[in-house]
Enzyme design. Structure first.
Site, mmCIF file in Angstrom:
data_model
loop_
_atom_site.group_PDB
_atom_site.id
_atom_site.type_symbol
_atom_site.label_atom_id
_atom_site.label_comp_id
_atom_site.label_asym_id
_atom_site.label_seq_id
_atom_site.Cartn_x
_atom_site.Cartn_y
_atom_site.Cartn_z
ATOM 1 N N HIS A 177 0.836 -1.194 0.000
ATOM 2 C CA HIS A 177 0.000 0.000 0.000
ATOM 3 C C HIS A 177 0.880 1.257 0.000
ATOM 4 O O HIS A 177 0.568 2.238 -0.665
ATOM 5 C CB HIS A 177 -0.923 0.014 1.220
ATOM 6 C CG HIS A 177 -1.909 -1.105 1.205
ATOM 7 N ND1 HIS A 177 -3.252 -0.915 1.043
ATOM 8 C CD2 HIS A 177 -1.741 -2.452 1.324
ATOM 9 C CE1 HIS A 177 -3.872 -2.075 1.061
ATOM 10 N NE2 HIS A 177 -2.975 -3.027 1.236
ATOM 11 N N ASP A 192 -5.974 5.275 2.225
ATOM 12 C CA ASP A 192 -6.208 3.863 1.977
ATOM 13 C C ASP A 192 -7.638 3.516 2.366
ATOM 14 O O ASP A 192 -8.175 4.064 3.329
ATOM 15 C CB ASP A 192 -5.222 3.031 2.799
ATOM 16 C CG ASP A 192 -5.169 1.603 2.314
ATOM 17 O OD1 ASP A 192 -6.033 0.813 2.784
ATOM 18 O OD2 ASP A 192 -4.320 1.283 1.483
#
Length: 174
Positions: A30, A135
């Site tokens: 990520h 995220d």
């Protein structure tokens, strides 16, 4: 391409440049794409605040040093990660440091505890954020965006193949 303040939805800033705040999940799969996004935004004239923690910042030292050397407008904001307060080992600030899958929930809860320090930091920012990109696991950033009146985009690092498998009504165009 340059981001001008008149093209930004939400908070305007006095410098005439958009200010993006990137909040990745602390996991390499990520963080790495978000660092690429930060670099691209900065190369196109935006100011970027990249939210991280001390341990993760040390892991990204090469990238941080490179950004500093070329002078891109990326600020790395290191927030204290409350690992021990949530039953995690001291210094457990990345998904790959979790020793048991039973502690993943603790890790996500510790991430959510970053809400208050991040909100305080963003309230003090000049220029204020134009957009928060976080995220998809950081649901709590939606609350921050609402409080600040700032647009928020969610980042999903999943591959196209996994999206196709999870969304059966999507069709592949040949």
């Amino acid at each position: 391409m340059t981001f001008a303040s008149d093209a930004v939805v939400g908070n305007q800033n006095t410098s005439g440049r958009a200010h993006f705040v990137l909040v990745p999940l602390m996991a390499q799969g990520h963080t790495i794409p978000m660092t690429d996004m930060a670099r691209l935004l900065a190369e196109h004239g935006a100011q970027v605040s990249f939210i991280t923690t001390p341990v993760n910042a040390s892991r990204m030292a090469g990238f941080i040093n490179c950004i500093g050397a070329i002078g891109l407008p990326i600020q790395f904001v290191k927030l204290h990660f409350p690992a021990t307060e949530f039953g995690l080992p001291d210094g457990c600030e990345n998904v790959d440091m979790i020793k048991s899958k039973d502690l993943f929930k603790n890790f996500i809860e510790a991430c959510a505890a970053l809400r208050e320090p991040l909100t305080a930091h963003l309230r003090a920012q000049i220029p204020p954020p134009s957009c928060i990109i976080s995220d998809m696991t950081h649901w709590w950033t939606a609350d921050i965006a609402r409080e600040l009146g700032t647009p928020r985009l969610t980042f999903s690092g999943a591959s196209v193949a996994s999206h196709l498998l999870s969304e059966p009504e999507l069709k592949v165009i040949e």
